[in-house]
Design an enzyme around this catalytic site. Structure first.
Site, mmCIF file in Angstrom:
data_model
loop_
_atom_site.group_PDB
_atom_site.id
_atom_site.type_symbol
_atom_site.label_atom_id
_atom_site.label_comp_id
_atom_site.label_asym_id
_atom_site.label_seq_id
_atom_site.Cartn_x
_atom_site.Cartn_y
_atom_site.Cartn_z
ATOM 1 N N ASP A 1 0.947 -1.312 0.050
ATOM 2 C CA ASP A 1 -0.153 -0.006 -0.058
ATOM 3 C C ASP A 1 0.822 1.136 0.116
ATOM 4 O O ASP A 1 2.048 1.263 0.687
ATOM 5 C CB ASP A 1 -0.887 0.025 1.220
ATOM 6 C CG ASP A 1 -2.159 0.941 0.914
ATOM 7 O OD1 ASP A 1 -2.418 1.564 -0.015
ATOM 8 O OD2 ASP A 1 -2.680 1.282 1.974
ATOM 9 N N ASN B 1 -11.061 -2.457 -5.452
ATOM 10 C CA ASN B 1 -10.237 -1.505 -6.215
ATOM 11 C C ASN B 1 -11.008 -1.020 -7.388
ATOM 12 O O ASN B 1 -10.472 0.104 -8.031
ATOM 13 C CB ASN B 1 -8.800 -1.864 -6.422
ATOM 14 C CG ASN B 1 -8.001 -1.776 -5.037
ATOM 15 O OD1 ASN B 1 -7.112 -2.584 -4.817
ATOM 16 N ND2 ASN B 1 -8.119 -0.997 -4.247
HETATM 17 C C1 IPE Z 1 -5.530 -2.787 0.000
HETATM 18 O O1 IPE Z 1 -5.045 -1.271 -0.438
HETATM 19 C C2 IPE Z 1 -5.343 -3.422 -1.459
HETATM 20 C C3 IPE Z 1 -4.014 -3.606 -2.138
HETATM 21 C C4 IPE Z 1 -2.891 -3.209 -1.761
HETATM 22 C C5 IPE Z 1 -4.045 -4.028 -3.551
HETATM 23 P P1 IPE Z 1 -6.199 -0.275 -0.486
HETATM 24 O O2 IPE Z 1 -5.388 1.109 -0.681
HETATM 25 O O3 IPE Z 1 -7.225 -0.516 -1.681
HETATM 26 O O4 IPE Z 1 -6.861 -0.175 0.918
HETATM 27 P P2 IPE Z 1 -7.751 0.735 1.771
HETATM 28 O O5 IPE Z 1 -8.751 1.149 0.769
HETATM 29 O O6 IPE Z 1 -7.034 1.880 2.156
HETATM 30 O O7 IPE Z 1 -8.434 -0.150 2.747
HETATM 31 C C1 IPE Z 2 -1.616 0.173 -3.360
HETATM 32 O O1 IPE Z 2 -1.531 1.654 -3.270
HETATM 33 C C2 IPE Z 2 -1.672 -0.125 -4.876
HETATM 34 C C3 IPE Z 2 -3.509 -0.787 -5.075
HETATM 35 C C4 IPE Z 2 -4.092 -0.771 -4.156
HETATM 36 C C5 IPE Z 2 -3.784 -0.959 -6.519
HETATM 37 P P1 IPE Z 2 -2.619 2.673 -3.235
HETATM 38 O O2 IPE Z 2 -2.971 3.089 -4.673
HETATM 39 O O3 IPE Z 2 -3.580 2.093 -2.416
HETATM 40 O O4 IPE Z 2 -2.042 3.973 -2.446
HETATM 41 P P2 IPE Z 2 -2.573 4.964 -1.493
HETATM 42 O O5 IPE Z 2 -2.839 4.241 -0.533
HETATM 43 O O6 IPE Z 2 -3.764 5.499 -2.285
HETATM 44 O O7 IPE Z 2 -1.358 5.998 -1.237
HETATM 45 MG MG MG Z 3 -4.124 2.363 -0.501
#
Ligand code: IPE
Ligand code: IPE
Ligand code: MG
Length: 244
Positions: free
Chosen positions: A22, A70
């Site tokens: 993340d 997502n």
């Molecule tokens: C979890 O991260 C999913 C992945 C790392 C692929 P998210 O960024 O989607 O999770 P939330 O929305 O902060 O819970």
């Molecule tokens: C994790 O990084 C990757 C995916 C969930 C695809 P994020 O895209 O959630 O990055 P933040 O949490 O918005 O910084």
């Molecule tokens: Mg995230």
């Protein structure tokens, strides 16, 4: 379960590490760049971490690449991520094969485009003889979705008479999950400072150790990974029992 090549490793290393990668978006935004720039930087981190696994004694690495939730992101981000996955698989396939990495995907493929599904199948096939390290990529994965799909198939088997409802127990469900060939994660790591699981391996991580670290995923390094593995080795896992 595949056993495979011997690894040296750190004493007491987790056999299976799962990572919620993340923070890509914040990493990019802090540099004034679009979120997809962060996703590209994040994807580059994966190979170095996989390659560190055999030396540390980590046999299984599972990474959360895209969740069933997502899809709620903008169409631009989702399309960019799908294109990144296609590019990543195409570009990395040979190196992963040559490094002895066996790649598997978990998650529901139905919402993915045909080209991506074909590339996923090809990569699984290309690396199916490898045993040095097992990399599992969770793509369109959600734990609740996985359990619901498993129960649906289980119910179909009961209806067909292939499974007796009387015989259903914990091990039955485990066999219907996408992760059926993987051991449970010993250590689950989440980067970016969020202390939540976001629907990742809920059933499988019932007794996992957790590490929530502030580092954003594109800044994650082999040294950080090694530190987490060594910290894990010092932990005392009791699984509900009292030590004699
Ligand atoms: C979890 O991260 C999913 C992945 C790392 C692929 P998210 O960024 O989607 O999770 P939330 O929305 O902060 O819970
Ligand atoms: C994790 O990084 C990757 C995916 C969930 C695809 P994020 O895209 O959630 O990055 P933040 O949490 O918005 O910084
Ligand atoms: Mg995230």
């Amino acid at each position: 379960m595949p056993e495979g090549d011997k690894t040296t490793g750190c004493e007491g290393a987790p056999r299976h590490v799962a990572i919620i990668m993340d923070g890509n978006g914040r990493w990019a935004q802090s540099r004034g760049r679009p979120r997809l720039f962060g996703h590209h930087a994040g994807a580059k981190r994966v190979r170095e971490i996989v390659e560190t696994c055999p030396d540390l004694g980590v046999k299984y690495l599972t990474v959360f690449a895209f969740s069933t939730e997502n899809w709620k992101r903008t169409q631009t981000e989702v399309a960019g991520l799908m294109s990144l996955f296609r590019r990543y698989i195409t570009k990395e396939a040979r190196a992963l094969r040559d490094e002895g990495v066996r790649v598997r995907f978990i998650g529901d493929r139905v919402r993915l485009d045909a080209k991506l599904i074909a590339l996923m199948d090809e990569l699984e096939l290309l690396t199916q003889e490898n045993t040095r390290v097992h990399l599992t990529i969770a793509l369109n994965y959600g734990s609740r979705d996985e359990v619901a799909r498993a129960i649906k198939r289980m119910a179909q088997d009961v209806a067909r008479g292939d499974l007796s409802a009387e015989d259903v127990d914990e091990s039955t469900l485990t066999r219907y999950l996408d992760t059926r060939v993987l051991p449970d994660p010993d250590l689950v790591v989440r980067t970016s400072g969020e202390a939540r699981i976001s629907n990742f391996l809920l059933w499988q991580s019932a007794y996992a150790e957790y590490e929530f670290i502030d580092t954003l995923w594109p800044d994650f390094t082999a040294d950080i990974f090694e530190g987490l593995v060594r910290d894990y080795a010092r932990r005392d896992r009791r699984f509900g029992a009292v030590k004699a």
